[in-house]
Design a protein around this motif. Structure first.
Motif, PDB file in Angstrom:
ATOM      1  N   PHE A 111     128.941 -25.859 -78.368  1.00 42.12           N
ATOM      2  CA  PHE A 111     129.699 -25.629 -79.596  1.00 42.12           C
ATOM      3  C   PHE A 111     130.850 -26.629 -79.758  1.00 42.12           C
ATOM      4  O   PHE A 111     131.671 -26.482 -80.670  1.00 42.12           O
ATOM      5  CB  PHE A 111     130.270 -24.205 -79.611  1.00 42.12           C
ATOM      6  CG  PHE A 111     129.218 -23.127 -79.686  1.00 42.12           C
ATOM      7  CD1 PHE A 111     128.720 -22.718 -80.909  1.00 42.12           C
ATOM      8  CD2 PHE A 111     128.727 -22.537 -78.537  1.00 42.12           C
ATOM      9  CE1 PHE A 111     127.749 -21.727 -80.990  1.00 42.12           C
ATOM     10  CE2 PHE A 111     127.759 -21.545 -78.603  1.00 42.12           C
ATOM     11  CZ  PHE A 111     127.260 -21.142 -79.837  1.00 42.12           C
ATOM     12  N   SER A 112     130.927 -27.597 -78.891  1.00 38.29           N
ATOM     13  CA  SER A 112     132.059 -28.513 -78.919  1.00 38.29           C
ATOM     14  C   SER A 112     132.140 -29.247 -80.265  1.00 38.29           C
ATOM     15  O   SER A 112     131.128 -29.624 -80.853  1.00 38.29           O
ATOM     16  CB  SER A 112     131.936 -29.537 -77.785  1.00 38.29           C
ATOM     17  OG  SER A 112     130.813 -30.358 -77.968  1.00 38.29           O
ATOM     18  N   GLY A 113     133.371 -29.370 -80.744  1.00 37.28           N
ATOM     19  CA  GLY A 113     133.584 -30.067 -82.013  1.00 37.28           C
ATOM     20  C   GLY A 113     133.244 -29.259 -83.244  1.00 37.28           C
ATOM     21  O   GLY A 113     133.315 -29.781 -84.356  1.00 37.28           O
ATOM     22  N   SER A 114     132.861 -27.984 -83.060  1.00 39.87           N
ATOM     23  CA  SER A 114     132.537 -27.151 -84.235  1.00 39.87           C
ATOM     24  C   SER A 114     133.837 -26.626 -84.826  1.00 39.87           C
ATOM     25  O   SER A 114     134.241 -25.472 -84.608  1.00 39.87           O
ATOM     26  CB  SER A 114     131.613 -25.997 -83.829  1.00 39.87           C
ATOM     27  OG  SER A 114     130.374 -26.472 -83.359  1.00 39.87           O
ATOM     28  N   SER A 115     134.499 -27.468 -85.592  1.00 34.90           N
ATOM     29  CA  SER A 115     135.844 -27.166 -86.074  1.00 34.90           C
ATOM     30  C   SER A 115     135.865 -26.061 -87.127  1.00 34.90           C
ATOM     31  O   SER A 115     136.919 -25.511 -87.426  1.00 34.90           O
ATOM     32  CB  SER A 115     136.496 -28.431 -86.648  1.00 34.90           C
ATOM     33  OG  SER A 115     135.698 -28.975 -87.697  1.00 34.90           O
ATOM     34  N   ASN A 116     134.699 -25.722 -87.666  1.00 35.79           N
ATOM     35  CA  ASN A 116     134.633 -24.656 -88.675  1.00 35.79           C
ATOM     36  C   ASN A 116     134.060 -23.354 -88.102  1.00 35.79           C
ATOM     37  O   ASN A 116     133.805 -22.417 -88.858  1.00 35.79           O
ATOM     38  CB  ASN A 116     133.795 -25.102 -89.869  1.00 35.79           C
ATOM     39  CG  ASN A 116     134.466 -26.223 -90.652  1.00 35.79           C
ATOM     40  OD1 ASN A 116     135.676 -26.192 -90.860  1.00 35.79           O
ATOM     41  ND2 ASN A 116     133.692 -27.217 -91.062  1.00 35.79           N
ATOM     42  N   LEU A 117     133.841 -23.307 -86.802  1.00 41.73           N
ATOM     43  CA  LEU A 117     133.351 -22.082 -86.166  1.00 41.73           C
ATOM     44  C   LEU A 117     134.509 -21.094 -86.062  1.00 41.73           C
ATOM     45  O   LEU A 117     135.567 -21.412 -85.516  1.00 41.73           O
ATOM     46  CB  LEU A 117     132.808 -22.403 -84.770  1.00 41.73           C
ATOM     47  CG  LEU A 117     132.251 -21.235 -83.957  1.00 41.73           C
ATOM     48  CD1 LEU A 117     130.984 -20.686 -84.604  1.00 41.73           C
ATOM     49  CD2 LEU A 117     131.971 -21.670 -82.519  1.00 41.73           C
TER      50      LEU A 117
END
Length: 603
Positions: A111-117
């Motif tokens: 999930f790395s970099g999933s800034s909208n999670l």
């Protein structure tokens, strides 16, 4: 000039040819990988989540799925990565090409970099979370972890995740998370235990519960008794009856009646009916130390049933008395804890007083239904002196004789040893053969006290019940209506009457064995009972304590770990692992074990 043009033409041809060869080679390589990898592991997107799927061809293991970084498609140069957004719920299993995969891990950088999670739910099946799995999830607010026995964290899992993010973990698991390194300091986020502890009901009435919990008789010391401290107490209830489970129904308008269905191990175990205006619903005769679920319906005027409430609860206690239509002194011989970390199985063999005494009382129609249909009794052994049984025509087998020399007429105490060895053997063989056939047994005399008590003493002694518990089980007959107390310290000098101490002393003197149970076994063999029957009786009547899956006589995090390994088919099914009685060993059982370890619940 022509030479320069020729040079550049050659260069163009060289680059073009080698580029073509490279492209062809890469295409062939990709094609080869697409052919080979499915036999080992392959990627798939299911329900908006990417997985690496690894199929198992061994029936002993489940196929595994690992959550991976989201892919936005393929180019000539491979997969291009994207990110997850919104709320993601990872399921316990996924299905692809008719194969079910067990979601067991979250890969590194998944999930790395999933800034909208914003939120993610982790199922209980996940056993591993890789490095940097949630790194850079700058909008992540909630992580709902259902893992019950978390493994050590990888590095950087929550790097650049807001400190306001909350990790929600199941109730009773905080100690396990801390042990694995999941702390606020190591994760940088807040960890909160959540969930409701299950409601518990003790099935021992208050007086008997105190007697069982507070009384411990030393071996070889029969100089005192505690039962009179409890049996002489005034109560508004009969002390030989259990306590019911009491549930409060919702208020309903109209309807004819309420119907309660109670389930355990996924099976319907009883159905009770109540007036629609009932403010309290009593459920009788359940088994202690068991998890139950229920469904409550209201029956409408047209006889249709509408579900109005569901729930679950846990029963506690040890001694299982039963409320069977006015019958006195009716109790299960199960529940006693044994020195080897096991216990006597409930619901197989019962002791009781007479089911009918002329001109005094008889079992009610409701009691007959409870005895035969709900408790499932199929065999009755009658040591009493009243003719017949009101349920004998509905039984698989009924034996009754009044003659002391008859085949099934056992005697009491010293007479039990000296005068009825053949009868003891016949009755024991009938009990064992009934259990082998899956039939439940009751045995009784008039009051369920002396002859019944002597036979129960042999059965429980053979199973390994301690001297202290044997004495307490004997003394509980003092709760009955006849006014005669039964105590392990009885000073009655009439050896043919109810004299427990003399029976114990003679067994210890006359029979060989390193333990009292071994001496009782020698006594039983002296009656002519075979070793095979004794061994089979034990196998049919002894089981592991609930939750003690490794047999070390305690319930701890190791037991929860074994349950999870068993649920994942890493090891064979573990005995005692189905602590919530739903018919399977799974993560919910591990959760309940950990709740007990954390003192959130008891059983």
């Amino acid at each position: 000039m022509r030479r320069d043009l020729h040079f550049w033409k050659e260069c163009y041809i060289f680059v073009a040819c080698n580029t073509y060869k490279y492209i062809v080679m890469k295409q062939r390589l990709i094609l080869l990988l697409l052919i080979v990898l499915p036999a080992l592991a392959h990627a798939d997107e299911i329900g908006g989540i990417n997985y690496t799927l690894s199929r198992s061809y061994d029936n002993n293991f489940k196929s595994q799925a690992t959550v991976t970084k989201k892919s936005s498609g393929w180019s000539w140069w491979g997969a291009s990565s994207s990110s997850y957004s919104g709320e993601i719920v990872i399921p316990e299993t996924v299905t692809s090409s008719n194969t079910t995969y067990y979601v067991s891990a979250i890969a590194a950088d998944a999930f790395s970099g999933s800034s909208n999670l914003t939120a993610v739910t982790i199922p209980s099946t996940v056993m591993k979370i890789g490095n940097n799995a949630f790194s850079g999830c700058s909008s992540l607010k909630h992580i709902y972890s259902n893992m019950l026995y978390p493994q050590s964290l990888g590095t950087g899992v929550f790097t650049n995740v807001p400190s306001s993010c909350v990790l929600h973990i199941p109730i009773g698991t905080l100690a396990a998370y801390k042990k694995a390194g999941w702390t606020q300091q190591s994760t940088g986020i807040t960890i909160v235990e959540e969930g409701e502890a299950i409601e518990n009901f003790c099935l021992e009435n208050e007086v008997n519960h105190q007697f069982i919990q507070n009384t411990l008789y030393p071996d070889d010391d029969y100089t005192f008794t505690k039962i009179t401290d409890y049996s002489t107490q005034y109560t508004s209830y009969r002390k030989d009856l259990p306590a019911p489970v009491c549930l409060i129904p919702p208020t309903v308008d109209g309807g004819q009646e309420l119907v309660m269905e109670v389930y355990t191990k996924g099976q319907l175990v009883r159905t009770d009916r109540y007036p629609v205006e009932s403010k309290l619903l009593q459920i009788w005769n359940l088994i202690p130390q068991t998890f139950y679920t229920y469904k409550l319906y209201v029956v409408e005027a047209n006889n249709t049933q509408t579900l109005i409430k569901t729930g679950d609860f846990k029963t506690e206690g040890q001694v299982r008395m039963l409320n069977i239509g006015y019958i006195y002194n009716f109790r299960d011989i199960g529940g006693w804890k044994l020195p080897n970390g096991k216990h006597v199985k409930y619901g197989q063999v019962f002791r009781t007083g007479e089911l009918e005494i002329s001109n005094r009382f008889t079992i009610t129609d409701e009691g007959k239904t409870e005895l035969l249909d709900v408790q499932g009794v199929g065999v009755e052994i009658d040591f009493g002196e009243y003719s017949g049984s009101p349920v004998k025509n509905s039984l698989d087998k009924y034996v009754y004789k009044t003659d002391e020399n008859s085949a099934y007429m056992v005697q009491q105490y010293l007479k039990f040893l000296n005068n009825s060895p053949t009868q003891n053997k016949n009755c024991f063989e009938l009990v064992v053969n009934s259990l082998r056939a899956g039939k439940k047994v009751i045995f009784h005399c008039n009051l369920g006290a002396d002859r019944t008590g002597s036979f129960a003493f042999m059965l429980e002694g053979l199973l390994g019940v301690s001297e202290s518990d044997l004495a307490k089980e004997y003394e509980m007959t003092s709760y009955t209506y006849d006014g005669r107390y039964r105590t392990c310290a009885d000073n009655d000098t009439n050896e043919n009457d109810h004299y427990y101490k003399k029976l114990v002393s003679k067994i210890k003197t006359d029979y060989q064995g390193n333990t009292f149970s071994e001496k009782i076994e020698s006594m039983a063999r002296g009656f002519g009972i075979s070793q095979q029957d004794i061994d089979d009786f034990r196998a049919l009547m002894i089981e592991n304590d609930r939750g003690d899956t490794n047999g070390d006589d305690r319930v701890d995090a190791q037991d929860a770990s074994l349950v999870l390994q068993s649920a994942a088919n890493k090891i064979p099914p573990v005995e005692g692992g189905d602590v919530n009685d739903d018919g399977q060993v799974d993560a919910q059982d591990a959760s309940l074990i950990l709740q007990r370890v954390a003192n959130k619940i008891t059983w």
